[in-house]
Write a protein that holds these residues in place. Sequence first.
Motif, PDB file in Angstrom:
ATOM      1  N   LEU A  91     -16.360   6.983   1.261  1.00 39.80           N
ATOM      2  CA  LEU A  91     -16.126   5.922   0.287  1.00 39.80           C
ATOM      3  C   LEU A  91     -17.027   6.088  -0.931  1.00 39.80           C
ATOM      4  O   LEU A  91     -16.626   5.769  -2.052  1.00 39.80           O
TER       5      LEU A  91
ATOM      6  N   GLU B 139      -9.734   0.495   1.913  1.00 38.54           N
ATOM      7  CA  GLU B 139     -10.714   1.365   1.285  1.00 38.54           C
ATOM      8  C   GLU B 139     -12.079   1.185   1.935  1.00 38.54           C
ATOM      9  O   GLU B 139     -12.772   2.158   2.263  1.00 38.54           O
TER      10      GLU B 139
ATOM     11  N   LEU C  94     -15.001   8.173  -3.242  1.00 37.84           N
ATOM     12  CA  LEU C  94     -13.590   7.883  -3.490  1.00 37.84           C
ATOM     13  C   LEU C  94     -13.311   7.720  -4.976  1.00 37.84           C
ATOM     14  O   LEU C  94     -12.289   8.184  -5.486  1.00 37.84           O
TER      15      LEU C  94
ATOM     16  N   ILE D 174     -11.797  -3.605  -4.114  1.00 38.92           N
ATOM     17  CA  ILE D 174     -11.351  -2.844  -2.953  1.00 38.92           C
ATOM     18  C   ILE D 174     -10.799  -3.770  -1.885  1.00 38.92           C
ATOM     19  O   ILE D 174     -11.138  -4.954  -1.820  1.00 38.92           O
TER      20      ILE D 174
ATOM     21  N   GLY E  15      -7.883   9.841  -0.001  1.00 35.65           N
ATOM     22  CA  GLY E  15      -7.628   8.810  -0.999  1.00 35.65           C
ATOM     23  C   GLY E  15      -7.744   9.261  -2.438  1.00 35.65           C
ATOM     24  O   GLY E  15      -7.450   8.481  -3.365  1.00 35.65           O
TER      25      GLY E  15
ATOM     26  N   VAL F 237      -4.959   2.334  -1.103  1.00 36.80           N
ATOM     27  CA  VAL F 237      -5.015   3.486  -0.198  1.00 36.80           C
ATOM     28  C   VAL F 237      -4.614   3.064   1.213  1.00 36.80           C
ATOM     29  O   VAL F 237      -5.063   2.030   1.715  1.00 36.80           O
TER      30      VAL F 237
END
Length: 460
Positions: A91, A82, A94, A78, A61, A49
């Motif tokens: 997050l 992210e 996500l 990640i 994202g 992302v």
Amino acid sequence: MERLTMLHTNDLHSHFENWPRIRRYLLTTRAQVQATGATVLTFDLGDHVDTAHPVSEATNGQKNVQLMNQIGYDGVTIGNNEGLGFLRAKLDHLYDQANFPVILGNLRQAGTTKLPAWASDHRIVVTAAGTRVLILGLTAPYELTYPLAGWDPVQAVPALTDLLARYAAQADVCVLLSHLGYNVDQKLARRFPQLDVIIGSHTHHLLVHGERVNQSLLAAAGKYGQYVGRIDLTVDGHHHVVAAQAGVVRTATLTPLSADAAEIHGLTALGEGILTEQRVAQLPVTLDANPTGHPQLVREGLHAIAEYAGTQAAVLNAGLFLRDLPRGVITQNQIHQLLPHSMHVMTVTLDGYNLWRLVQEFEQARLFLRKFPQKGMGFRGKIFGELNYLGIAYNATTRQVTWRGEPLSPNRQYRLAVVDHYLFIPFFPTIAIVGENHILYHDLLREVFAGYLSRHYPLD
């Protein structure tokens, strides 16, 4: 003998122009290798992302995750894009629709020892021949900024020490998904003989044929989807790795299809369409961008960060502002194109002497930075550009610095607004050495600027 193949991607940074060919390569190669009787595992190493792309920005994202679902990864970890590109509230959602496991062993919910709810600290995959493959994931542990985003990072060595103590005995082969960087990967390979394979990322390094460090095979596939990585292991009847090799495939050499261009354009159009629907402000005049000058656009930016931070002075580089803002209604899409950077406003408090010293650093670097091709650490522009001041003035003849028209007092405390980028680049060391610095992490720079415009130039 058993054959185990691992395919890997990393640091795509939403460069979707390469995605259709990457997808076809991963799916086709996996099917071909599996048809020979080998086991195939597919991994992503993070920074898929990047909200510099409009569809990543517009969907927080989620579109990236939809694309990753096309692959069916066996594990991802990640990256900082992210982990730090989103506050915890975003997050935490996500990966709600992900069809792949997120493997991450060195991030904790702030103030606790708990992993993120969306992550596991390991995964063990058992092949058809009974080989147990332990998969671990670690990300770059930014101690300064992760707590601001709602997380407590753990350094790589203590995290890996703990993870291997708990899980290594349960596996025959150990694979580390590393978003730590090349130098850290080399150090971990020397320190932890249990690691058979370290698949690296973060520093965008490319290991065309892999690299052997002690018992570990290091692999890495560059950046932006320009390469896809492949690792081939041979495992004996006792489930020990007896041969290992790594390589990469250059995406540009893969055959494109006629539908690729429409798919790539469609992702951009989708993001821009969503952002264009969000109206922000109405400007009475055009604000022109000029990366090597002192335009009104940058002056508005200086007032925006000073107002947001509650300071009487501010400093910004003109290279941050990438496009003009035309007269009339301004949308979120225009703001995103103007300021795609993943930066935050930061306050710096210094006494008069050290503020004078900081301004000397600004002035010493001014000509060099005016056309300097700055990269990384949140910057998504082309050149650093001209430094601009609000509330501060400098006399090049006398080297005197004034604060809102008055000479600096050596012992007085002064507080100014900048962007956190200045803390991480090497040109202004006074900030890191003696500054009392506070990153205002809740809003990105573009969100701060959009809020300022909406208050001062409201929509009719």
